[in-house]
Write a protein that holds these residues in place. Structure first.
Motif, short mmCIF file in Angstrom:
data_model
loop_
_atom_site.label_atom_id
_atom_site.label_comp_id
_atom_site.label_asym_id
_atom_site.label_seq_id
_atom_site.Cartn_x
_atom_site.Cartn_y
_atom_site.Cartn_z
N UNK A 1 0.83 -1.16 -0.04
CA UNK A 1 0.12 0.11 0.11
C UNK A 1 1.20 1.18 -0.16
N UNK A 2 0.69 2.06 -0.93
CA UNK A 2 1.48 3.26 -1.26
C UNK A 2 0.46 4.39 -1.12
N UNK A 3 0.76 5.48 -0.16
CA UNK A 3 -0.29 6.53 -0.21
C UNK A 3 -1.86 6.19 -0.39
N UNK A 4 -2.25 5.09 0.01
CA UNK A 4 -3.62 4.60 0.21
C UNK A 4 -4.06 3.78 -1.25
N UNK A 5 -2.95 3.53 -1.99
CA UNK A 5 -3.10 2.57 -3.18
C UNK A 5 -2.26 1.42 -3.07
N UNK A 6 -3.02 0.21 -3.55
CA UNK A 6 -2.21 -1.01 -3.46
C UNK A 6 -1.39 -0.97 -4.88
N UNK B 1 -7.59 -6.74 -8.13
CA UNK B 1 -7.13 -5.78 -7.09
C UNK B 1 -8.25 -4.74 -7.04
N UNK B 2 -9.04 -4.65 -8.04
CA UNK B 2 -10.41 -3.80 -7.98
C UNK B 2 -9.65 -2.32 -8.31
N UNK B 3 -8.83 -1.80 -7.42
CA UNK B 3 -8.15 -0.41 -7.42
C UNK B 3 -6.79 -0.58 -7.08
N UNK B 4 -5.81 -0.18 -8.03
CA UNK B 4 -4.38 -0.55 -7.87
C UNK B 4 -3.64 -0.25 -9.12
N UNK B 5 -2.36 -0.61 -9.09
CA UNK B 5 -1.44 -0.12 -10.06
C UNK B 5 -0.30 -1.65 -9.85
#
Length: 226
Positions: free
Chosen positions: A115-120, A145-149
């Motif tokens: 988790x980086x700055x609230x993002x996976x 992931x649904x939401x992520x990079x």
């Protein structure tokens, strides 16, 4: 020049073969042909005893192939076509199994996401996956992931080639662009690439630098999200 026929039926270039009549040439077989200039082609041929020796060699070779295929010479073509078709089927089956394996590996990799700055963020190197299979693995990981990079890399040690792919879910493309991300990684492995905001690919040549390049992804993402 060589004149064939009493009434100059045909006048041809002799090709360096000086004979009194065309029958002296005997067998004639073209073995190679290529363009050497505009409107000019080079033809290589064998004649006479040389041509006969060539034919005998081809017969012997065909017989050896037939023995290995357990087929008579006249059956070799059919047997080869059968083997080619079987090989295609096996390749398709192999690709299917590799995709299934890659999918299973993708599920296991989700646990590596940070988790980086609230993002996976998931940046990892894959083993046993071909470059063309990366897109399928990326899509599966993004969906899970649904939401992520996601950034995936594959190193081909023998070819000295690195393949990269980066994916950003739609809700994050306004903050992070996949093309910029993949180029950041590719620049560290001697390459470059590009693509859409949600998916981009790149290549490189420094396989040794791949692990370090992937490790730099979280820091790069954090700088973009700050």
């Amino acid at each position: 020049m060589l004149t064939i026929g009493a009434d100059d039926f045909s006048i041809e270039l002799c090709g360096g073969t000086h004979v009194a009549r065309s029958g002296d040439i005997g067998c004639f077989h073209i073995v190679a042909e290529q363009g050497i200039a505009a409107g000019v082609r080079r033809i290589e041929a064998i004649t006479g005893e040389g041509a006969l020796a060539y034919f005998r060699e081809q017969e012997t070779r065909l017989a050896r192939i037939g023995e290995r295929l357990k087929a008579k010479p006249e059956q070799v073509e059919e047997r080869v076509e059968s083997l080619v078709e079987r090989n295609r089927s096996l390749e398709k089956e192999l690709e299917r199994l590799k995709a299934k394996l890659a999918s299973a590996a993708g599920s296991d990799m989700l646990s590596q996401a940070r988790e980086v700055a609230g993002v996976r963020v998931l940046a990892t190197q894959l083993e046993g996956v071909s470059a063309k299979e990366l897109r399928g693995v990326l899509d599966q990981l993004k969906n899970k992931l649904g939401s992520g990079i996601v950034v995936l890399g594959v190193a081909d040690q023998e070819a000295g080639r690195v393949s990269l792919i980066a994916g950003v879910t739609d809700d994050l493309t306004g903050k992070v662009k996949a093309g910029e991300l993949v180029n950041h990684v590719a620049s560290q492995v001697g390459g470059k690439g590009g693509g859409r905001p949600d998916m981009a690919q790149a290549g490189g040549s420094d396989v040794v630098a791949l692990p370090g390049a992937l490790e730099s992804v979280p820091g790069w993402v954090e700088a973009r999200l700050s």
